[in-house]
Design a protein around this motif. Structure first.
Motif, PDB file in Angstrom:
ATOM      1  N   GLN B 194       0.717  -1.256   0.129  1.00  0.00           N
ATOM      2  CA  GLN B 194      -0.080   0.118   0.048  1.00  0.00           C
ATOM      3  C   GLN B 194       0.782   1.197  -0.069  1.00  0.00           C
ATOM      4  OE1 GLN B 194      -0.511   2.134   2.882  1.00  0.00           O
ATOM      5  NE2 GLN B 194       0.809   0.918   3.973  1.00  0.00           N
ATOM      6  N   GLU B 195       2.031   1.247   0.665  1.00  0.00           N
ATOM      7  CA  GLU B 195       2.778   2.515   0.691  1.00  0.00           C
ATOM      8  C   GLU B 195       3.456   2.762  -0.795  1.00  0.00           C
ATOM      9  OE1 GLU B 195       6.077   1.886   3.473  1.00  0.00           O
ATOM     10  OE2 GLU B 195       7.235   3.421   2.146  1.00  0.00           O
ATOM     11  N   GLU B 196       3.728   1.845  -1.438  1.00  0.00           N
ATOM     12  CA  GLU B 196       4.061   1.969  -3.252  1.00  0.00           C
ATOM     13  C   GLU B 196       2.941   2.444  -3.804  1.00  0.00           C
ATOM     14  OE1 GLU B 196       6.724  -1.496  -4.321  1.00  0.00           O
ATOM     15  OE2 GLU B 196       5.276  -1.570  -5.743  1.00  0.00           O
ATOM     16  N   ALA B 197       1.662   1.946  -3.577  1.00  0.00           N
ATOM     17  CA  ALA B 197       0.544   2.565  -4.087  1.00  0.00           C
ATOM     18  C   ALA B 197       0.435   4.006  -3.786  1.00  0.00           C
ATOM     19  CB  ALA B 197      -0.799   1.800  -3.994  1.00  0.00           C
ATOM     20  N   MET B 198       0.509   4.305  -2.433  1.00  0.00           N
ATOM     21  CA  MET B 198       0.376   5.713  -1.956  1.00  0.00           C
ATOM     22  C   MET B 198       1.149   6.677  -2.647  1.00  0.00           C
ATOM     23  SD  MET B 198      -2.299   5.781   0.484  1.00  0.00           S
ATOM     24  CE  MET B 198      -1.816   6.983   1.887  1.00  0.00           C
ATOM     25  N   PRO B 217      -8.223   9.099  -4.645  1.00  0.00           N
ATOM     26  CA  PRO B 217      -6.803   9.569  -4.774  1.00  0.00           C
ATOM     27  C   PRO B 217      -6.167   9.107  -3.502  1.00  0.00           C
ATOM     28  CG  PRO B 217      -8.052  11.448  -5.382  1.00  0.00           C
ATOM     29  CD  PRO B 217      -9.109  10.449  -5.177  1.00  0.00           C
ATOM     30  N   PRO B 218      -4.912   8.733  -3.262  1.00  0.00           N
ATOM     31  CA  PRO B 218      -4.287   8.266  -2.003  1.00  0.00           C
ATOM     32  C   PRO B 218      -4.856   8.695  -0.757  1.00  0.00           C
ATOM     33  CG  PRO B 218      -2.703   8.348  -3.722  1.00  0.00           C
ATOM     34  CD  PRO B 218      -3.607   9.203  -4.255  1.00  0.00           C
ATOM     35  N   LEU B 219      -4.793  10.041  -0.401  1.00  0.00           N
ATOM     36  CA  LEU B 219      -4.998  10.757   0.669  1.00  0.00           C
ATOM     37  C   LEU B 219      -6.384  10.902   1.079  1.00  0.00           C
ATOM     38  CD1 LEU B 219      -2.966  13.968   0.822  1.00  0.00           C
ATOM     39  CD2 LEU B 219      -2.826  11.815   2.173  1.00  0.00           C
ATOM     40  N   THR B 220      -7.552  10.533  -0.004  1.00  0.00           N
ATOM     41  CA  THR B 220      -8.739  10.242   0.105  1.00  0.00           C
ATOM     42  C   THR B 220      -9.018   8.818   0.907  1.00  0.00           C
ATOM     43  OG1 THR B 220      -9.127  11.879  -1.596  1.00  0.00           O
ATOM     44  CG2 THR B 220     -11.156  10.530  -0.804  1.00  0.00           C
ATOM     45  N   CYS B 221      -8.480   8.027   0.128  1.00  0.00           N
ATOM     46  CA  CYS B 221      -8.380   6.606   0.716  1.00  0.00           C
ATOM     47  C   CYS B 221      -7.793   6.439   2.150  1.00  0.00           C
ATOM     48  CB  CYS B 221      -7.500   5.608  -0.174  1.00  0.00           C
ATOM     49  SG  CYS B 221      -8.220   5.424  -1.862  1.00  0.00           S
ATOM     50  N   TYR B 222      -6.912   7.454   2.407  1.00  0.00           N
ATOM     51  CA  TYR B 222      -6.323   7.395   3.962  1.00  0.00           C
ATOM     52  C   TYR B 222      -7.329   8.069   4.832  1.00  0.00           C
ATOM     53  CZ  TYR B 222      -2.879   7.740   7.437  1.00  0.00           C
ATOM     54  OH  TYR B 222      -2.134   7.824   8.322  1.00  0.00           O
ATOM     55  N   GLU B 223      -7.786   8.959   4.419  1.00  0.00           N
ATOM     56  CA  GLU B 223      -8.468   9.943   5.403  1.00  0.00           C
ATOM     57  C   GLU B 223     -10.024   9.623   5.410  1.00  0.00           C
ATOM     58  OE1 GLU B 223      -7.597  13.727   4.012  1.00  0.00           O
ATOM     59  OE2 GLU B 223      -5.747  13.803   4.935  1.00  0.00           O
ATOM     60  N   GLU B 224     -10.489   9.115   4.035  1.00  0.00           N
ATOM     61  CA  GLU B 224     -11.935   8.838   4.135  1.00  0.00           C
ATOM     62  C   GLU B 224     -12.204   7.540   3.758  1.00  0.00           C
ATOM     63  OE1 GLU B 224     -13.899  11.938   2.082  1.00  0.00           O
ATOM     64  OE2 GLU B 224     -13.129  13.353   3.490  1.00  0.00           O
ATOM     65  N   PRO B 225     -11.748   6.361   4.144  1.00  0.00           N
ATOM     66  CA  PRO B 225     -11.779   4.826   3.668  1.00  0.00           C
ATOM     67  C   PRO B 225     -13.224   4.606   3.715  1.00  0.00           C
ATOM     68  CG  PRO B 225     -11.155   4.775   5.922  1.00  0.00           C
ATOM     69  CD  PRO B 225     -11.061   6.444   5.528  1.00  0.00           C
ATOM     70  N   ALA B 226     -13.672   3.944   2.586  1.00  0.00           N
ATOM     71  CA  ALA B 226     -15.021   3.773   2.285  1.00  0.00           C
ATOM     72  C   ALA B 226     -15.483   2.619   3.171  1.00  0.00           C
ATOM     73  CB  ALA B 226     -14.992   3.007   0.592  1.00  0.00           C
ATOM     74  N   ILE B 234      -5.076   0.462   4.048  1.00  0.00           N
ATOM     75  CA  ILE B 234      -4.141   1.600   3.704  1.00  0.00           C
ATOM     76  C   ILE B 234      -3.699   2.246   5.092  1.00  0.00           C
ATOM     77  CG2 ILE B 234      -4.189   3.898   2.720  1.00  0.00           C
ATOM     78  CD1 ILE B 234      -4.549   1.826   0.576  1.00  0.00           C
ATOM     79  N   GLY B 235      -2.552   2.494   5.140  1.00  0.00           N
ATOM     80  CA  GLY B 235      -1.858   3.162   6.199  1.00  0.00           C
ATOM     81  C   GLY B 235      -0.918   1.957   7.081  1.00  0.00           C
TER      82      GLY B 235
END
Lengths: 317, 380
Positions: B194-198, B217-226, B234-235
């Protein structure tokens, strides 16, 4: 053992023992201290046996070939006379070159058949996982252990047209190259399939995928990538097949009647010097040596290939 | 260059569904990562885009052209493989020019393209080497070179860095991004990391069990995971989860209670909080926090710029007996500054950053709330 008093003082027990013991015990002592010498000598002895055992018959053939046939009784280890003409006479008495060509043709036909079928089978076994892969491989392995003699009588009847299916009798293959080529191809096939399976398996995965993405068709990827990469393995398999078929005795002897016109191989050429009144031992020996030449040349050219091809497959598995 | 559209793509192997009804639209020039645990269907998805695997259902469009029935060679794609897959019997030049030669390109075009690729990839002087004479990083660059000389519309990469050592991997990561920007080519990148992807992607598509979980986008996935899966995947280190329930605007769980949650339906929920959003109660930032957990410090892991603290929350009623809560899943992981004054076996109170609390519906795993926005109204 010239041990000085000083050394004796350092290792009193060991030294005094060696001093006092006899030759046998001293040798044993030395062998224990330096086992490498022993291994080296054992290697020489082993190689010596092997070389003698495999080369002496060949030397003996030379001795017989050079000795005129009338003085051939009660032979020693050196030729009684010098008659190199025997090597030419071989071709005058019988058409020995025809026998050799027959043998080479039969070996070549078999090689083509074995390689065609064997490389397709080896490719599939080596590169695809499918249901029944292992049972099929085992089946091939099992078949390869059947004694050839078990097939002889049915095959003989088949090739002489005595087997009828739906009222049609089997074709007359006796006295044609196919009566030797077909059984020998079948007998050699399992070995070659196993050899090529391990060989194809070593080719890294993904090369065909890469070639297909780069613009090849499936067949194109096979032709441009897999075939060149497997060429060494296929060459090894081909050489082995050729040698096995050329050297084979059983079917080669029984499936033809022995005349050069009827595709009889080298061994019949050698037996042709065995008359009812007289046996030309010197010519048989000379013919045997000549018959070995194609194989000797082939092995010399390809020995590195054969050894590496066989071990490569074996080691990587 | 070209866009890629997957429309309801499925792949089934017998009874097993490897890829389940995936819809992805990749814009022209975008760098999209497909990420997920092994067996999630990400490689299968990539193989279907490449045409190496045929989908069971659905349509694939590249540059708005339906390529569903086309073989790989006609899709104008290039691919970099995990095992690099250079042709071992060809030198670097032949490897890189393979695609062009097979398409019958002129020699001078081939030379020019290969020269350009060599310059971009810094492979000067390597053209007549065989793959076996190259280092891992060089081989990988040659494989990328083979992919870029044809100027493909889409650049597919299947874990191209997985076989490299850690240091080279980080280096090649930036190299790949540089090359992708420079060529301005659409790239689809498969990785389990996931780090590579981020770090590399414009957007990340997270897959699990053949299903698309989130594409953002990476940060959206990080901050607002579905959902819980994305939140946990992620993370690194991954998010803490606390099972609990909602009742009367109040989150309740055995270890903590949080007021003023904007949910009133009584339901089972899972609270998610990242290790860096848990603070000791005496932290200066603790005025924007909610909840309070009394816990003992189990293990401390200093990793340099951070320090990971494994906390064992005291069970409700303070019954923190041995074995009762000693399971791994019962640990709370807190990430703090390395100079924080914490010792092992210490008892302390920790609290959660209210803006970073995630609530998920326990039954479905779907996200309900990202961050508590209302001012906490303490109830007496």
């Amino acid at each position: 053992m010239g041990a000085s008093p000083d050394e004796t003082a350092v290792e009193p027990e060991a030294e005094t023992e060696t001093e006092t013991n006899n030759v046998l015990e001293r040798t044993a002592q030395r062998a224990i201290q330096d086992p490498d010498t022993v291994y080296r000598w054992l290697t020489y002895v082993g190689i010596g046996f092997f070389v003698t055992a495999s080369l002496f018959p060949f030397y003996w053939l030379f001795v017989l070939a050079l000795t005129p046939n009338e003085s051939i009784a009660g032979m020693g280890v050196v030729p009684k006379g010098f008659n190199p003409g025997a090597f030419l006479e071989v071709f005058e008495v019988v058409p020995f070159h025809r026998y050799m060509l027959n043998s080479i043709a039969i070996a070549a036909f078999s090689t083509v058949i074995v390689l065609t079928v064997g490389s397709i089978a080896g490719y599939v076994f080596g590169r695809y996982e499918f249901r029944g892969r292992l049972p099929l491989l085992f089946l091939i392995l099992v078949i390869s252990y059947f004694p050839p003699v078990a097939f002889l009588i049915p095959l003989f009847r088949l090739f002489t047209g005595e087997v009828a299916l739906f009222g049609i009798s089997s074709p007359q293959l006796y006295n044609t190259p196919w009566s030797i080529v077909m059984p020998l191809s079948a007998i050699t096939m399992p070995l070659i399939i196993f050899l090529l399976t391990t060989f194809y398996r070593q080719i890294p995965d993904g090369l065909e995928d890469a070639a297909r993405v780069e613009g090849s068709t499936r067949i194109g990827a096979l032709r441009r990538i897999i075939v060149p990469l497997s060429a060494p393995g296929v060459a090894t398999a081909g050489i082995l097949t050729f040698i096995i078929v050329y050297n084979e005795f059983f079917f080669s002897y029984l499936m033809v009647n022995g005349t050069a016109d009827n595709w009889s191989p080298v061994l019949h050429g050698i037996f042709a010097f065995q008359g009812t009144q007289q046996v030309a031992y010197n010519l048989m020996a000379a013919a045997s040596i000549i018959g070995v030449i194609p194989m000797a040349v082939l092995v010399m050219i390809a020995q590195e290939r054969i050894v590496s091809g066989l071990t490569q497959g074996a080691l990587k598995e | 260059m070209g866009s890629v559209n997957l429309e309801s793509v499925n792949k089934r192997y017998g009874d097993i569904t490897a890829v389940d009804d995936i819809k992805i639209d990749v814009a022209d020039g975008e760098f999209l990562s497909l990420v997920g645990p092994s067996g999630c269907g990400k490689s299968t998805t990539l193989e279907m885009i490449s045409g190496l695997t045929t989908q069971s259902d659905g349509q694939i469009y590249i540059d708005d052209e339906d390529v569903t029935a086309l073989p790989p060679k006609d899709r104008n794609i290039a691919m970099v493989f995990q095992n690099i897959a250079l042709f071992p019997h060809m030198d670097v030049f032949d490897n890189m020019s393979y695609g062009l030669r097979i398409r019958g390109a002129d020699d001078d075009i081939i030379d020019r393209r290969v020269d350009e690729a060599v310059e971009i990839l810094r492979l000067d002087g390597m053209l007549d080497r065989m793959p076996s004479e190259l280092s891992g990083g060089q081989r990988q660059r040659v494989a990328i070179g083979r992919a870029i000389v044809r100027d493909p519309e889409v650049f597919l990469m299947d874990e191209p860095l997985a076989n490299l050592d850690a240091k080279l991997r980080v280096h090649m990561r930036t190299e790949l991004q540089r090359i992708q920007r420079k060529l301005d080519v659409t790239a689809i990148y498969v990785t389990h990391d996931q780090e590579e992807a981020m770090t590399m992607s414009d957007r990340i598509a997270i897959l699990n069990d053949g299903e698309l979980q989130q594409i953002d986008p990476p940060l959206t996935c990080y901050e607002e995971p579905a959902n819980v899966f994305v939140a946990g995947f992620i993370g690194s280190p991954s998010m803490n989860f606390i099972e609990g329930s909602i009742d009367d605007y109040r989150f309740e769980s055995p270890i903590t209670t949080i007021d003023a949650v904007e949910l009133d339906e009584p339901s089972a929920v899972t609270l998610g909080i990242r290790p860096e959003d848990i603070y000791p109660a005496d932290d200066p930032r603790a005025d924007r926090t909610v909840g309070s957990v009394r816990a003992s410090v189990d293990v401390i892991e200093p990793v340099g710029e951070r320090m990971f603290v494994y906390l064992l929350p005291d069970a409700p009623g303070g019954q923190s007996t041995d074995g009762a809560v000693a399971l791994d899943g019962d640990h709370l992981l807190m990430s703090v500054d390395p100079d924080t004054d914490i010792a092992e076996n210490e008892e302390l109170d920790v609290t959660f950053d209210q803006s970073s609390i995630h609530l998920f519906e326990t039954a479905t795993g779907n996200a309900l709330i990202h961050g508590l926005k209302r001012e906490p109204t303490p109830r007496s």
